[in-house]
Design a protein around this motif. Structure first.
Motif, PDB file in Angstrom:
ATOM      1  N   PRO A 222      -7.359  37.734   7.567  1.00 21.92           N
ATOM      2  CA  PRO A 222      -8.527  36.567   9.592  1.00 21.92           C
ATOM      3  C   PRO A 222      -8.621  35.723   8.718  1.00 21.92           C
ATOM      4  N   ALA A 223      -8.510  34.873   9.664  1.00 25.51           N
ATOM      5  CA  ALA A 223      -8.871  33.604   9.604  1.00 25.51           C
ATOM      6  C   ALA A 223     -10.238  33.356   9.539  1.00 25.51           C
ATOM      7  N   GLY A 224     -11.292  34.022  10.266  1.00 28.39           N
ATOM      8  CA  GLY A 224     -12.548  34.590   9.673  1.00 28.39           C
ATOM      9  C   GLY A 224     -13.298  34.720   8.355  1.00 28.39           C
ATOM     10  N   LEU A 225     -11.475  35.263   7.405  1.00 23.71           N
ATOM     11  CA  LEU A 225     -12.438  35.837   6.081  1.00 23.71           C
ATOM     12  C   LEU A 225     -11.273  35.024   5.316  1.00 23.71           C
ATOM     13  N   VAL A 226     -10.065  34.358   5.910  1.00 26.39           N
ATOM     14  CA  VAL A 226     -10.354  33.162   4.753  1.00 26.39           C
ATOM     15  C   VAL A 226     -10.631  32.048   4.781  1.00 26.39           C
ATOM     16  N   ALA A 227     -11.878  31.477   5.759  1.00 22.41           N
ATOM     17  CA  ALA A 227     -12.925  30.208   5.683  1.00 22.41           C
ATOM     18  C   ALA A 227     -13.853  31.387   4.994  1.00 22.41           C
ATOM     19  N   ILE A 228     -14.059  32.444   4.788  1.00 20.40           N
ATOM     20  CA  ILE A 228     -15.495  32.964   3.739  1.00 20.40           C
ATOM     21  C   ILE A 228     -15.126  32.787   2.247  1.00 20.40           C
ATOM     22  N   ASP A 229     -13.576  33.166   2.338  1.00 19.41           N
ATOM     23  CA  ASP A 229     -13.250  32.982   0.632  1.00 19.41           C
ATOM     24  C   ASP A 229     -12.953  31.776   0.228  1.00 19.41           C
ATOM     25  N   ARG A 230     -13.642  30.248   1.564  1.00 15.48           N
ATOM     26  CA  ARG A 230     -13.167  28.883   0.876  1.00 15.48           C
ATOM     27  C   ARG A 230     -14.566  28.396   0.249  1.00 15.48           C
ATOM     28  N   GLU A 231     -15.510  29.392   1.375  1.00 17.10           N
ATOM     29  CA  GLU A 231     -16.639  29.245   1.042  1.00 17.10           C
ATOM     30  C   GLU A 231     -16.975  30.157  -0.250  1.00 17.10           C
ATOM     31  N   MET A 232     -16.628  30.723  -0.385  1.00 10.15           N
ATOM     32  CA  MET A 232     -17.001  31.576  -1.830  1.00 10.15           C
ATOM     33  C   MET A 232     -16.193  31.344  -2.724  1.00 10.15           C
ATOM     34  N   ALA A 233     -15.494  30.344  -2.708  1.00 13.52           N
ATOM     35  CA  ALA A 233     -14.660  29.752  -3.986  1.00 13.52           C
ATOM     36  C   ALA A 233     -15.831  28.237  -4.415  1.00 13.52           C
TER      37      ALA A 233
ATOM     38  N   GLY B  42     -22.964  21.074   1.893  1.00 11.29           N
ATOM     39  CA  GLY B  42     -22.553  20.841   3.654  1.00 11.29           C
ATOM     40  C   GLY B  42     -23.102  21.988   4.344  1.00 11.29           C
ATOM     41  N   THR B  43     -23.038  22.298   5.515  1.00 10.75           N
ATOM     42  CA  THR B  43     -23.406  23.375   6.677  1.00 10.75           C
ATOM     43  C   THR B  43     -22.407  24.363   5.460  1.00 10.75           C
ATOM     44  N   GLU B  44     -22.835  25.625   5.972  1.00  7.96           N
ATOM     45  CA  GLU B  44     -21.131  26.487   5.618  1.00  7.96           C
ATOM     46  C   GLU B  44     -20.762  27.192   6.948  1.00  7.96           C
ATOM     47  N   LEU B  45     -19.569  26.785   6.343  1.00  5.24           N
ATOM     48  CA  LEU B  45     -19.260  26.929   8.001  1.00  5.24           C
ATOM     49  C   LEU B  45     -18.539  29.298   8.173  1.00  5.24           C
ATOM     50  N   ALA B  46     -17.861  29.029   7.325  1.00  2.00           N
ATOM     51  CA  ALA B  46     -17.559  30.734   8.001  1.00  2.00           C
ATOM     52  C   ALA B  46     -18.388  31.388   8.697  1.00  2.00           C
ATOM     53  N   PHE B  47     -18.646  32.622   9.086  1.00  2.00           N
ATOM     54  CA  PHE B  47     -19.999  33.719   9.897  1.00  2.00           C
ATOM     55  C   PHE B  47     -20.847  33.880   9.183  1.00  2.00           C
TER      56      PHE B  47
ATOM     57  N   ARG C 204     -11.126  47.862   7.691  1.00  2.00           N
ATOM     58  CA  ARG C 204     -11.833  48.465   9.328  1.00  2.00           C
ATOM     59  C   ARG C 204     -11.858  48.179  10.506  1.00  2.00           C
ATOM     60  N   VAL C 205     -11.880  46.313  10.290  1.00  2.00           N
ATOM     61  CA  VAL C 205     -11.631  45.384  11.750  1.00  2.00           C
ATOM     62  C   VAL C 205     -10.476  44.666  11.477  1.00  2.00           C
ATOM     63  N   ASP C 206      -9.348  44.519  12.457  1.00  2.00           N
ATOM     64  CA  ASP C 206      -8.709  43.613  12.684  1.00  2.00           C
ATOM     65  C   ASP C 206      -8.895  41.622  12.191  1.00  2.00           C
ATOM     66  N   ASN C 207      -9.777  41.171  12.962  1.00  2.00           N
ATOM     67  CA  ASN C 207     -10.529  39.801  13.132  1.00  2.00           C
ATOM     68  C   ASN C 207     -11.539  39.582  12.407  1.00  2.00           C
ATOM     69  N   ALA C 208     -11.764  40.753  11.275  1.00  2.00           N
ATOM     70  CA  ALA C 208     -12.974  40.687  10.772  1.00  2.00           C
ATOM     71  C   ALA C 208     -13.496  38.927   9.864  1.00  2.00           C
ATOM     72  N   GLY C 209     -15.017  39.544  10.505  1.00  2.00           N
ATOM     73  CA  GLY C 209     -15.055  37.927   9.933  1.00  2.00           C
ATOM     74  C   GLY C 209     -14.867  36.360  10.449  1.00  2.00           C
TER      75      GLY C 209
END
Length: 340
Positions: A10-21, A145-150, A323-328
């Protein structure tokens, strides 16, 4: 990872991955760059001896995580949700106030300054140098800067690094915490994920590490859309044990501190209910039989927090992804909460 897996994440998790990296590097840079402002906050705390930590969501969870660290240095610290301070305020006189908002723009922050003007000992912690908070109060500003992921991940780690700078200015040795960021431990979450595979929801709990438990519960709820929540260990013991059973996962945090034995006792009691139990463990104590233990180097305080938090984040992401199709991708919330 195959191309198919990349395409289906999911795009939302890809965004979180980017922040975590980015979070380790940004946290280390934030610590290094904030020494001057941290010294100002430390001087204020040395003068007042009292600290009020205000924030919402993940920012409040950070406040809860650092509360015991300031108290251990003799500072009378209390963390409150900013919404609670707006509705039934503690007096500001004689207190140092740390207002935390990663965006620096949330509705409660704007109203609090409009209504109170802060006090002469009010400081901000934010990720955005151009934000309302950073313009209004002397602020420690996190790098990146600001965190972009949810869901909050990097913002938690960076904000904790700002607190580490303040604690270091107060005389706390930061070396153990910095090592946890410079050489992060990689712990396999698959056994924990398997243990929680069939649960309906998760309750997280700790004692001195309760703030980390609260941060994890918030992220689990936001990403999995299940009503996951956190109870401090004593509060979990006083009645809510009634909810435990095979369909309720229990995630505990145990550090190398005098409360470790109480976390162990809770693990044993939870196991007796049939609940799957996962322990994030930096206590150095023996593993608890029948619990899944994620082992970290023996640590306490900020070193334990920095060691455990990124692994807890990976667990919450994987739990939600199953559990969620579009998590994040939030469906009822926004990243910056502009309404009360």
């Amino acid at each position: 990872m195959t191309m198919t897996q990349q395409e289906t994440r999911p795009a939302g998790l890809v965004a979180i991955d980017r922040e975590m990296a980015r979070q380790y590097g940004d946290a280390l840079a934030s610590f290094a760059e904030s020494a001057e402002m941290a010294a100002r906050v430390a001087a204020s705390l040395a003068s007042t001896g009292q600290l009020l930590l205000l924030g919402m969501g993940g920012s409040h969870a950070v406040g809860r995580a650092v509360e015991p660290l300031y108290r251990a240095l003799g500072i009378d610290a209390i963390a409150l949700p900013l919404s609670e301070q707006l509705g039934q305020p503690l007096a500001l006189d004689g207190r140092t106030v740390l207002m935390t908002s990663q965006s620096g723009e949330s509705a409660e922050v704007l109203r609090w300054f409009a209504e109170t003007g802060g006090n002469s000992e009010t400081f901000g912690l934010t990720l955005e140098a151009g934000s309302f908070l950073a313009r209004t109060a002397p602020s420690l500003v996190g790098i990146g800067g600001t965190e972009l992921a949810f869901a909050a991940t990097r913002s938690l780690t960076v904000t904790l690094a700002l607190h580490l700078a303040i604690l270091a200015a107060l005389g706390e040795h930061p070396s153990g915490a910095l090592v946890a960021l410079q050489a992060p431990e990689v712990v396999d979450i698959r056994p924990a994920l398997a243990a929680l595979e069939n649960v309906a929801t998760v309750v997280t709990s700790g004692r001195r590490l309760q703030g980390v438990a609260e941060a994890l519960a918030l992220g689990l709820t936001e990403l999995s859309r299940r009503p996951c929540f956190s109870l401090e260990g004593g509060q979990l013991r006083h009645g809510p044990m009634e909810m435990l059973g095979p369909d309720i996962g229990v995630v505990l945090f145990r550090g190398d501190d005098p409360t470790a034995s109480l976390v162990t006792a809770m693990a044993l009691s939870a196991i007796e209910t049939g609940a799957p139990v996962v322990i994030f463990d930096s206590s150095g104590e023996a593993p608890v039989a029948s619990a899944v233990t994620l082992r970290f180097k023996r640590a306490t305080g900020m070193a334990a927090i920095f060691a455990m938090l990124p692994t807890a984040q990976r667990l919450m992401i994987a739990f939600a992804d199953a559990r969620v199709d579009n998590a994040g991708t939030p469906v009822r919330s926004t990243k910056i909460t502009r309404s009360e």
